[in-house]
Design a protein around this motif. Sequence first.
Motif, PDB file in Angstrom:
ATOM      1  N   VAL A 251       0.866  -1.183   0.000  1.00 62.79           N
ATOM      2  CA  VAL A 251       0.000   0.000   0.000  1.00 62.79           C
ATOM      3  C   VAL A 251       0.900   1.229   0.000  1.00 62.79           C
ATOM      4  CG1 VAL A 251      -1.923   1.197   1.103  1.00 62.79           C
ATOM      5  CG2 VAL A 251      -1.676  -1.289   1.375  1.00 62.79           C
ATOM      6  N   ALA A 252       0.753   2.041  -1.040  1.00 64.43           N
ATOM      7  CA  ALA A 252       1.579   3.245  -1.153  1.00 64.43           C
ATOM      8  C   ALA A 252       0.869   4.230  -2.066  1.00 64.43           C
ATOM      9  CB  ALA A 252       2.955   2.908  -1.718  1.00 64.43           C
ATOM     10  N   TYR A 253       1.200   5.530  -1.928  1.00 66.18           N
ATOM     11  CA  TYR A 253       0.616   6.552  -2.806  1.00 66.18           C
ATOM     12  C   TYR A 253       1.742   7.407  -3.365  1.00 66.18           C
ATOM     13  CZ  TYR A 253       1.364  10.088   0.832  1.00 66.18           C
ATOM     14  OH  TYR A 253       1.944  10.940   1.740  1.00 66.18           O
ATOM     15  N   GLY A 254       1.423   8.147  -4.411  1.00 63.78           N
ATOM     16  CA  GLY A 254       2.361   9.122  -4.969  1.00 63.78           C
ATOM     17  C   GLY A 254       3.678   8.499  -5.396  1.00 63.78           C
ATOM     18  N   THR A 255       4.757   9.203  -5.123  1.00 64.61           N
ATOM     19  CA  THR A 255       6.086   8.751  -5.536  1.00 64.61           C
ATOM     20  C   THR A 255       6.422   7.384  -4.947  1.00 64.61           C
ATOM     21  OG1 THR A 255       6.962  10.968  -5.926  1.00 64.61           O
ATOM     22  CG2 THR A 255       8.556   9.283  -5.315  1.00 64.61           C
ATOM     23  N   ALA A 256       6.070   7.154  -3.692  1.00 65.41           N
ATOM     24  CA  ALA A 256       6.356   5.855  -3.068  1.00 65.41           C
ATOM     25  C   ALA A 256       5.683   4.739  -3.848  1.00 65.41           C
ATOM     26  CB  ALA A 256       5.884   5.867  -1.611  1.00 65.41           C
ATOM     27  N   ALA A 257       4.492   5.008  -4.387  1.00 65.26           N
ATOM     28  CA  ALA A 257       3.760   3.978  -5.130  1.00 65.26           C
ATOM     29  C   ALA A 257       4.452   3.645  -6.448  1.00 65.26           C
ATOM     30  CB  ALA A 257       2.328   4.431  -5.383  1.00 65.26           C
ATOM     31  N   ARG A 258       4.973   4.669  -7.130  1.00 63.67           N
ATOM     32  CA  ARG A 258       5.618   4.365  -8.428  1.00 63.67           C
ATOM     33  C   ARG A 258       6.918   3.608  -8.213  1.00 63.67           C
ATOM     34  NH1 ARG A 258       6.097   9.124 -12.068  1.00 63.67           N
ATOM     35  NH2 ARG A 258       7.794   7.988 -13.095  1.00 63.67           N
ATOM     36  N   ILE A 259       7.606   3.866  -7.125  1.00 65.08           N
ATOM     37  CA  ILE A 259       8.822   3.105  -6.828  1.00 65.08           C
ATOM     38  C   ILE A 259       8.435   1.670  -6.440  1.00 65.08           C
ATOM     39  CG2 ILE A 259      10.857   2.960  -5.344  1.00 65.08           C
ATOM     40  CD1 ILE A 259      10.596   6.080  -5.083  1.00 65.08           C
ATOM     41  N   ALA A 260       7.343   1.549  -5.679  1.00 64.64           N
ATOM     42  CA  ALA A 260       6.878   0.221  -5.263  1.00 64.64           C
ATOM     43  C   ALA A 260       6.497  -0.631  -6.470  1.00 64.64           C
ATOM     44  CB  ALA A 260       5.685   0.369  -4.310  1.00 64.64           C
ATOM     45  N   ARG A 261       5.955   0.007  -7.515  1.00 68.32           N
ATOM     46  CA  ARG A 261       5.587  -0.763  -8.729  1.00 68.32           C
ATOM     47  C   ARG A 261       6.790  -1.499  -9.298  1.00 68.32           C
ATOM     48  NH1 ARG A 261       0.711   0.983 -11.789  1.00 68.32           N
ATOM     49  NH2 ARG A 261       1.662   0.212 -13.706  1.00 68.32           N
ATOM     50  N   THR A 262       7.920  -0.787  -9.352  1.00 72.77           N
ATOM     51  CA  THR A 262       9.138  -1.403  -9.890  1.00 72.77           C
ATOM     52  C   THR A 262       9.536  -2.605  -9.033  1.00 72.77           C
ATOM     53  OG1 THR A 262       9.813   0.804 -10.576  1.00 72.77           O
ATOM     54  CG2 THR A 262      11.506  -0.914 -10.623  1.00 72.77           C
ATOM     55  N   ALA A 263       9.484  -2.425  -7.709  1.00 69.59           N
ATOM     56  CA  ALA A 263       9.838  -3.514  -6.800  1.00 69.59           C
ATOM     57  C   ALA A 263       8.883  -4.688  -6.976  1.00 69.59           C
ATOM     58  CB  ALA A 263       9.807  -3.006  -5.360  1.00 69.59           C
ATOM     59  N   ILE A 264       7.594  -4.367  -7.171  1.00 67.38           N
ATOM     60  CA  ILE A 264       6.581  -5.427  -7.330  1.00 67.38           C
ATOM     61  C   ILE A 264       6.830  -6.215  -8.615  1.00 67.38           C
ATOM     62  CG2 ILE A 264       4.123  -5.770  -7.862  1.00 67.38           C
ATOM     63  CD1 ILE A 264       3.627  -3.416  -5.786  1.00 67.38           C
ATOM     64  N   PRO A 337      13.863   0.931  -5.314  1.00 69.38           N
ATOM     65  CA  PRO A 337      13.088  -0.296  -5.549  1.00 69.38           C
ATOM     66  C   PRO A 337      13.713  -1.483  -4.809  1.00 69.38           C
ATOM     67  CG  PRO A 337      13.414   0.887  -7.608  1.00 69.38           C
ATOM     68  CD  PRO A 337      14.224   1.607  -6.565  1.00 69.38           C
ATOM     69  N   GLU A 338      15.046  -1.529  -4.748  1.00 71.30           N
ATOM     70  CA  GLU A 338      15.742  -2.634  -4.067  1.00 71.30           C
ATOM     71  C   GLU A 338      15.360  -2.695  -2.594  1.00 71.30           C
ATOM     72  OE1 GLU A 338      17.455  -0.273  -5.938  1.00 71.30           O
ATOM     73  OE2 GLU A 338      17.399  -1.576  -7.702  1.00 71.30           O
ATOM     74  N   ASP A 339      15.243  -1.512  -1.974  1.00 77.33           N
ATOM     75  CA  ASP A 339      14.865  -1.472  -0.549  1.00 77.33           C
ATOM     76  C   ASP A 339      13.504  -2.121  -0.349  1.00 77.33           C
ATOM     77  OD1 ASP A 339      17.121   0.095  -0.140  1.00 77.33           O
ATOM     78  OD2 ASP A 339      16.012   1.996  -0.314  1.00 77.33           O
ATOM     79  N   ILE A 340      12.578  -1.758  -1.235  1.00 76.41           N
ATOM     80  CA  ILE A 340      11.203  -2.261  -1.096  1.00 76.41           C
ATOM     81  C   ILE A 340      11.169  -3.748  -1.428  1.00 76.41           C
ATOM     82  CG2 ILE A 340       8.827  -2.009  -1.928  1.00 76.41           C
ATOM     83  CD1 ILE A 340       9.566   0.964  -2.536  1.00 76.41           C
ATOM     84  N   LEU A 341      11.975  -4.150  -2.411  1.00 72.78           N
ATOM     85  CA  LEU A 341      12.052  -5.571  -2.794  1.00 72.78           C
ATOM     86  C   LEU A 341      12.491  -6.413  -1.597  1.00 72.78           C
ATOM     87  CD1 LEU A 341      11.733  -7.619  -5.072  1.00 72.78           C
ATOM     88  CD2 LEU A 341      14.117  -7.179  -5.731  1.00 72.78           C
ATOM     89  N   VAL A 342      13.479  -5.930  -0.842  1.00 77.67           N
ATOM     90  CA  VAL A 342      13.958  -6.643   0.349  1.00 77.67           C
ATOM     91  C   VAL A 342      12.803  -6.861   1.325  1.00 77.67           C
ATOM     92  CG1 VAL A 342      15.404  -6.400   2.416  1.00 77.67           C
ATOM     93  CG2 VAL A 342      16.352  -5.884   0.145  1.00 77.67           C
ATOM     94  N   GLU A 343      11.982  -5.836   1.475  1.00 72.39           N
ATOM     95  CA  GLU A 343      10.839  -5.932   2.396  1.00 72.39           C
ATOM     96  C   GLU A 343       9.827  -6.957   1.898  1.00 72.39           C
ATOM     97  OE1 GLU A 343      10.659  -4.210   5.334  1.00 72.39           O
ATOM     98  OE2 GLU A 343      12.713  -3.672   4.781  1.00 72.39           O
ATOM     99  N   ILE A 344       9.565  -6.922   0.593  1.00 71.84           N
ATOM    100  CA  ILE A 344       8.604  -7.881   0.015  1.00 71.84           C
ATOM    101  C   ILE A 344       9.127  -9.304   0.185  1.00 71.84           C
ATOM    102  CG2 ILE A 344       7.538  -8.666  -2.145  1.00 71.84           C
ATOM    103  CD1 ILE A 344       7.592  -5.686  -3.071  1.00 71.84           C
TER     104      ILE A 344
END
Lengths: 360, 257
Positions: A251-264, A337-344
């Motif tokens: 769950v993310a909005y704005g800039t955080a969401a577009r970075i999260a898309r790459t990680a996803i 994106p790498e940071d978020i990928l680690v979390e996922i």
Amino acid sequence: MSSKILMKGNEAIAESAIRAGCQAYFGYPITPQTEVLEYMARRMPQLGRVFLQAESELAAINMLYGAACAGVRAMTSTSSPGFSLMQEGISYIACSMVPAVVVNVMRGGPGLGNIQPSQADYSQMTKGGGHGDYKVLTLAPSTIQELVDHVGLAFDLADEYRQVVFVIADGMLGQMMEPVELPEMRELRPPPAWALTGAKGRPKNIITSLYLNAPELERVNQELQAVYRRIEANEVRYDTYLLEDAEIAVVAYGTAARIARTAIRRAREAGIRVGLFRPITVYPFPYEALAEVAGRVQEMLVVEMSAGQMLEDVRMATCCRVPIRFFGKMGGVVPLPEDILVEIEALAQGKPALVAQEGA
Amino acid sequence: MVEAEKQERIVFSRPKALTDTTTHYCPGCIHGIVHRLIAEAIDELGIQDRTIGIAPVGCSVLAYHYFDVDFAEAAHGRAPAMATGLKRVQPDKIVFTYQGDGDLAAIGTNEIIHAVNRGENITTFFINNAIYGMTGGQMAPTTLPGQVTTSTPFGRDVRAAGYPLRVCELMATLAGAAYVVRRTAINPREIRRLKKAIITAFKVQMAGLGYSLVEVVSNCPTNWGMTPIESLEWIEKNMLPYYPLGDFKVAEGVENL
């Protein structure tokens, strides 16, 4: 046939406002939104419209209040410290029920903070912010195209509900360039009947936020609350990405969401069933839609460029029905994106979900 | 009867630009006189249907009830900014702010200085009674040295609280100011002079010459703890020596209006 042009976020905000029929812009220089002001300084006089650089954000918001009282489409833009200064005027505008648009290109805080992108004004934008019981419809774009669309939409929604409407952007969206398709130039609309245009052939109009009689002010508050209930019923907007079969929802909005898309996308390549839930209106927050998602995923990951402000809304929406992990970057640090990928990946490997301030 | 009516000539009535309402002002307060003079000026200039007023925060916060013209109520001190927004988008309208000393000379100093300096074509009526009336008599930026208020119970000590601000003298230094004058309303002669200044201020705006500001050295019988008559005498004896009446800026072209 429409064509796309490459535009910087801040300039796209300005041009979109102009095309939506913005007749007056008041602003004050503050990084990272100053290009909105500069663009308006060039374009508005060319069109015979009003541009004025105010002496402060306090003055800018009150000039906007004045122009809005005259019944024209009007806008200001700022960045976080300036937005804090505007809270006084925003409270008056909300109570007076005049339409206006305010764009906040958020930067790192608190205090003077820095000029890097941040999402740390979420709470003051979505929960009221100034004094008194009011809320402000807040649109959260995550691309420059959406920024263009949301600025136009903000003017329409402001007119429809006779309320101030926010666009919540950040330094990343303000400063980056993307190809955008601009809308057609719209006709300027005439001032509504309630506007202060001089009492010619009609009784005088008064615009005030003063009600010394408590039951009368209670009635005004009830009217405002009724508007917010209508907004909550009609204007909830959100987007999803690869969420249909997901076991994990980011769950993310704005800039955080577009970075999260790459990680996803990358996590999907690794076989992890993860998707994105992206609030487009952060007030009204898509509580019901997110509650439905909570019923069918195993875990959630909230990503923000703050210490976890939207996180509170996610918790309210999900009512603890699903474990929530939090990943936040503060002070103008943008997650990779790498940071978020680690979390996922941590969630996918069954590590216990927890709320962490600075990653896991 | 009909003959008698025919012979009647109305020599005095409520100005059209004032509503038929009882005001909340204290007995003896000068606000009522200034309201009336502004309304008379609006009538005489024939601008009622294109005038927009902006009320301040303070005793005159409810001014919008008393004038029969379009009106907005501003945040404390922000009336000149709000007026700027209203005027810039409709330059053919007559926009005025009505502000007290706390509103204009303390919390709103920034807004008034910059609005005047930009030469906005708006008019400000500035009521200086050297006290915060509405909140019950605290020190204002214009409170005189030694003057006792509820927040200067031992008298205003200028070493701690600074000196009273002379607004007209300050504004007259700004290039955007076209007409800056100080008047009072303590006797019929001064009231006539005040009315003339109010009309001139509006004419300055109508001619697009720049900012016009009329300061009115005023009273507060209630918070000064005086009878109305005593308060007028106090103005003459104490206020006028510090706030001299006069014209502080009369730009080129104003004389010919």
